[in-house]
Design an enzyme around this catalytic site. Structure first.
Site, short mmCIF file in Angstrom:
data_model
loop_
_atom_site.label_atom_id
_atom_site.label_comp_id
_atom_site.label_asym_id
_atom_site.label_seq_id
_atom_site.Cartn_x
_atom_site.Cartn_y
_atom_site.Cartn_z
N MET A 30 -26.51 -46.84 -12.40
CA MET A 30 -26.26 -45.50 -12.92
C MET A 30 -26.06 -45.56 -14.44
SD MET A 30 -24.28 -43.41 -9.96
CE MET A 30 -22.64 -43.94 -10.33
N HIS A 34 -23.22 -52.92 -18.32
CA HIS A 34 -22.29 -53.95 -18.79
C HIS A 34 -22.73 -55.32 -18.27
CE1 HIS A 34 -20.75 -53.63 -14.75
NE2 HIS A 34 -20.49 -52.34 -14.92
N GLY A 36 -21.83 -57.02 -15.85
CA GLY A 36 -22.04 -57.06 -14.39
C GLY A 36 -23.49 -56.71 -14.07
N HIS A 37 -23.97 -55.61 -14.67
CA HIS A 37 -25.38 -55.23 -14.45
C HIS A 37 -26.31 -56.31 -14.99
CE1 HIS A 37 -23.51 -51.06 -14.80
NE2 HIS A 37 -24.08 -51.02 -13.62
N GLY A 147 -24.21 -55.47 -6.77
CA GLY A 147 -22.99 -56.22 -7.07
C GLY A 147 -22.05 -56.26 -5.87
N SER A 185 -16.76 -52.61 -14.95
CA SER A 185 -17.18 -51.35 -14.34
C SER A 185 -17.44 -50.35 -15.46
CB SER A 185 -16.06 -50.81 -13.44
OG SER A 185 -16.29 -49.45 -13.13
O1 PAF Z 1 -23.91 -48.90 -7.54
C1 PAF Z 1 -24.44 -47.97 -8.17
O2 PAF Z 1 -24.47 -47.97 -9.41
C2 PAF Z 1 -25.03 -46.81 -7.42
O3 PAF Z 1 -24.30 -46.51 -6.28
C3 PAF Z 1 -26.52 -47.01 -7.07
C4 PAF Z 1 -26.72 -48.19 -6.13
C5 PAF Z 1 -27.31 -47.25 -8.34
C6 PAF Z 1 -27.07 -45.76 -6.39
O4 PAF Z 1 -26.97 -44.64 -7.19
#
Ligand code: PAF
Length: 282
Positions: A30, A34, A36-37, A147, A185
């Site tokens: 979304m 950061h 984590g992503h 994650g 987060s």
């Molecule tokens: O974990 C998230 O950021 C959201 O729930 C996701 C998996 C991108 C779905 O909108």
């Protein structure tokens, strides 16, 4: 790196990659990215020839009193974060692109969504599963990365993929933490300085639980009370839940005699933070 907003453009690119025999790793997000992503992107990069990151604040997974409007957004910063990780394509659609006015189909996983965040956030996982199914169908990945911080989301998506025969491998990646232990987060950006200091209580309660377990404690009630007491010492923190559940069924357990997920959700000020750890029974 390409940045596209239309489903047609993603399909066009994906078709070309598939024709060239290239594998695709998907990292659904979304945004407000950061480390984590970025760790998900690193895993996707390692396993696949192409990496797609989706950036979409999905209205369907937010409750009416939740933070959809204020959810942090910064596409320019996100582009830099993706570029650094060697991402090939960002798909950043509008809500209108994803949900046409007559949209009326949903994916709803039962059972696993009854507890934890599913119970506290009615409709949340229906929104998550619906959008993730759409993203799977749009990007046709070989693998998708999520994650472990959102442990219930990961379990629910694995069940959905099994039940609906998506030909996609779901890969869970470890929680990435700040130096004091706070799980990374996007919502950490809501915290004031004092709240940020208080927020470490989630991780401290996990550390405490793990110390008790290492010393032989197996009673969930005893570990739960100790975690609760520690968090309640923080005046800015308010527990939403601390739950110990079977790792597969997500049903409550009272003794650590099986693989167990301990998941917690705690409000720090107005910000709801989640964290968890897994106890592996040997
Ligand atoms: O974990 C998230 O950021 C959201 O729930 C996701 C998996 C991108 C779905 O909108």
């Amino acid at each position: 790196m390409k940045v596209v907003t239309s489903i047609a453009d993603v399909r066009h690119q994906v078709k070309a990659w598939h024709l060239a025999g290239e594998t695709i790793g998907l990292v659904p997000t979304m945004g407000y990215l950061h480390e984590g992503h970025q760790s998900l992107m690193a895993s996707a990069k390692k396993d696949n020839q192409r990496v797609i990151v989706t950036i979409f604040v999905n209205p369907m997974q937010f409750g009416p009193k939740e933070d959809l409007a204020s959810y942090p957004r910064d596409l320019e910063r996100d582009k830099i974060a993706c570029e650094q990780m060697g991402v090939d394509l960002i798909f950043a659609p509008t809500a209108e692109e994803m949900y046409t006015p007559c949209f009326n189909s949903y994916v709803d996983v039962n059972g696993l969504t009854d507890a934890l965040c599913g119970e506290k956030r009615p409709g949340h996982f229906k929104g998550v599963c619906t959008v993730v199914s759409k993203l799977f169908n749009i990007t046709c990945p070989d693998r998708a990365y999520f994650g472990q911080k959102d442990a219930q989301q990961l379990a629910v998506i694995k069940q959905m993929v099994r039940d609906l025969n998506f030909d996609i491998e779901i890969i869970g990646c470890p929680i990435v933490r700040e130096t004091d232990g706070l799980a990374k987060s996007s919502r950490n950006s809501y915290l004031s300085d004092n709240e940020r200091k208080a927020a470490v209580c989630l991780y401290q309660s996990i550390e405490l639980a793990n110390t008790m377990i290492a010393k032989g404690e197996r009673s969930v009630a005893t570990i739960h009370s100790a975690m609760q007491l520690l968090i309640e010492q923080q005046s800015l923190a308010k527990i939403d839940y601390i739950e110990f559940v079977d790792l597969c069924s997500l049903k409550p357990v009272s003794q650590l005699t099986q693989d167990t997920l301990c998941a917690l959700a705690v409000y720090v000020g107005k910000t709801r933070l989640i964290d968890n750890f897994i106890y592996h029974f040997h």
